[in-house]
Enzyme design. Sequence first.
Site, PDB file in Angstrom:
ATOM      1  N   LYS A   1       0.868  -1.188   0.000  1.00 38.19           N
ATOM      2  CA  LYS A   1       0.000   0.000   0.000  1.00 38.19           C
ATOM      3  C   LYS A   1       0.900   1.231   0.000  1.00 38.19           C
ATOM      4  O   LYS A   1       1.524   1.562   1.005  1.00 38.19           O
ATOM      5  CB  LYS A   1      -0.922   0.046   1.225  1.00 38.19           C
TER       6      LYS A   1
ATOM      7  N   GLY B   1       7.006   5.492   7.826  1.00 37.49           N
ATOM      8  CA  GLY B   1       6.197   6.700   7.771  1.00 37.49           C
ATOM      9  C   GLY B   1       6.334   7.467   9.070  1.00 37.49           C
ATOM     10  O   GLY B   1       7.355   7.368   9.764  1.00 37.49           O
ATOM     11  N   SER B   2       5.291   8.200   9.425  1.00 36.34           N
ATOM     12  CA  SER B   2       5.379   9.058  10.607  1.00 36.34           C
ATOM     13  C   SER B   2       5.275   8.227  11.892  1.00 36.34           C
ATOM     14  O   SER B   2       4.679   7.142  11.909  1.00 36.34           O
ATOM     15  CB  SER B   2       4.259  10.096  10.571  1.00 36.34           C
TER      16      SER B   2
ATOM     17  N   VAL C   1       1.470   7.523  13.052  1.00 34.53           N
ATOM     18  CA  VAL C   1       0.778   6.409  12.384  1.00 34.53           C
ATOM     19  C   VAL C   1       1.441   5.083  12.772  1.00 34.53           C
ATOM     20  O   VAL C   1       0.773   4.081  13.038  1.00 34.53           O
ATOM     21  CB  VAL C   1       0.781   6.611  10.844  1.00 34.53           C
ATOM     22  N   GLY C   2       2.763   5.099  12.837  1.00 35.59           N
ATOM     23  CA  GLY C   2       3.500   3.871  13.162  1.00 35.59           C
ATOM     24  C   GLY C   2       3.081   3.279  14.502  1.00 35.59           C
ATOM     25  O   GLY C   2       2.848   2.063  14.613  1.00 35.59           O
TER      26      GLY C   2
ATOM     27  N   GLU D   1       9.701   1.963  10.731  1.00 30.91           N
ATOM     28  CA  GLU D   1      10.760   2.966  10.557  1.00 30.91           C
ATOM     29  C   GLU D   1      10.065   4.308  10.465  1.00 30.91           C
ATOM     30  O   GLU D   1       9.209   4.505   9.591  1.00 30.91           O
ATOM     31  CB  GLU D   1      11.591   2.691   9.305  1.00 30.91           C
TER      32      GLU D   1
ATOM     33  N   CYS E   1      13.929  11.163   5.734  1.00 32.37           N
ATOM     34  CA  CYS E   1      13.881  10.864   7.170  1.00 32.37           C
ATOM     35  C   CYS E   1      15.249  11.072   7.801  1.00 32.37           C
ATOM     36  O   CYS E   1      15.355  11.327   8.991  1.00 32.37           O
ATOM     37  CB  CYS E   1      13.407   9.440   7.393  1.00 32.37           C
TER      38      CYS E   1
ATOM     39  N   GLU F   1      10.017  17.074  14.126  1.00 38.83           N
ATOM     40  CA  GLU F   1      10.309  16.852  12.713  1.00 38.83           C
ATOM     41  C   GLU F   1       9.495  17.835  11.872  1.00 38.83           C
ATOM     42  O   GLU F   1       8.278  17.946  12.048  1.00 38.83           O
ATOM     43  CB  GLU F   1       9.949  15.413  12.327  1.00 38.83           C
TER      44      GLU F   1
END
Length: 486
Positions: free
Chosen positions: A175, A228-229, A232-233, A250, A284, A385
């Site tokens: 996805k 991703g962020s 969300v992770g 990650e 990142c 970030e």
Amino acid sequence: MVTTYQNFISGKWVNGQTGETSPSTNPADLGDIVGEFQKSTAEDAGAAITAAHTAKAAWGSASGLARGQYLLKAASYLESHVEEFAQAITREAGKAILESRGEVGRAIALLQYFGVDGSNPVGTVVPSVNPNILLYTNRVSLGVVSLITPWNFPLAIPIWKMAPALVYGNTIVLKPASAAPLVSTLIARMWAEVGLPDGVFNLVTGSGGAIGGELVTNPAVDAVSFTGSTKVGYGIAVDSAKNGNRYQLEMGGKNPVIVLPDADLEQAAEITVAGAMKYSGQKCTATSRAIVVGGVTEEFTSLVVEKTRALKIGPGVDEGSVIVPVIDEASRENIKSAIARGVKDGGNVLSGGGVPSGDGFDNGTFVEPTVITKVAPDAFVACEEIFGPVLSIIPAQGYDEAVQIANSVEYGLSAGVFTRSLNSAMDFANRIEAGIVKINGETAGVEPQVPFGGMKSSSTGNREQGKAAIEFFTQTKTIYMDRSAT
Ligand code: NAP
């Protein structure tokens, strides 16, 4: 005419259940619609998972060598399509074309590395206390793995997950991020062209909010690999844990460099600006904090400002552009408000700070490369970030204080030090809380044959790439074979 792209499930291109699509746009020219992509539902994601589940027994029992051959064919396919993939990355993710070509090169290297790894040993023979027993370990695949990826490396990140996932015998559902789904359709076409068996690779596009839950909690999913962020992770971690799934995350970074008084300041400034500003800081591993020790702060700052002002701003398709548009309007707004907050907190903007305007800029999401000085280590701009072309310069009294500031944020992905002292370099490598450490090098930029990943809130710690990848994508069996009963 705008092309409509489909999902790729069990070797076939299919529409999503609702037939609805959503557009992806070119950040350098928001009027340029890159394509229309399926707005998939949980049922579509479920169909992709079922396809992967159906394919997993045959794929998992094929030899690693046979699986590796598909990866090597894919590497050759990419080698003959470098420009097509690079142009797609630049058009939908905004990246400077030279860097997009580099990203394709990296994907090729990953496919070659893991393709060859298919013929490497996967277990060990260990002496048993009983001489009649052959005691050995073997590694077996996990089964179905969901890969959920961000927009900033739309080719390299999916490939660095799927190359090891596939070669170690897993079947996958990819996805991609909604902001950059085009490249993943090219990846699907690549697997179709090299004849990967149906159902081994599946693609569903659509919003993470709509289909992410299914990709994590469907009972047929055995593992999730996410980049991703952090926000969300961590949600994915909770759902995976509840479902007993293995997961790998990650996530974000707030990567520092420390500049020591004995450094080659010219070189340190050059590398710091490259690390902070290339791809407009949307890596990142981008440098976002320069912590400068002692009396060299002024000289280092003026070198950084001079080099930042010289950077060419423009669309990624122009070969000379370094500062390219950020991914979308929302991201530009976040970056602008982070800069404003930096100023409110006492920071001094010495370069940039605004949005370029005029011909070539007005249709895109450009932000000027920005250097903020006199930033307090605990200010928002120095801790959070931002994911844009913004560098905070933070003064420190001495080396110990600089290390303490570098380690004071929640992230720990990549970090660097500029020094001529071997002693300082080794001490920094020991004390810095980061998964990637650069001595006199850019915080961004990594090689595929070594482990990649962060510490603290940047990662769950199970490394990607290199020899480390096998740890996540396989499980170990220990076999005791007793010949005395035969
Ligand atoms: P993001 O918003 O977290 O999205 C990442 C992926 O997760 C996208 O495919 C997204 O889909 C999906 N997603 C969103 N909500 C979800 C949910 N509830 N369940 C499951 N999946 C969901 O991150 P991004 O903006 O794409 O990427 C930027 C971030 O990635 C930065 O924080 C950056 O540091 C990090 N990053 C980390 C690394 C690393 O290796 N450490 C590398 C690159 C980027 P949608 O796009 O449809 O929302």
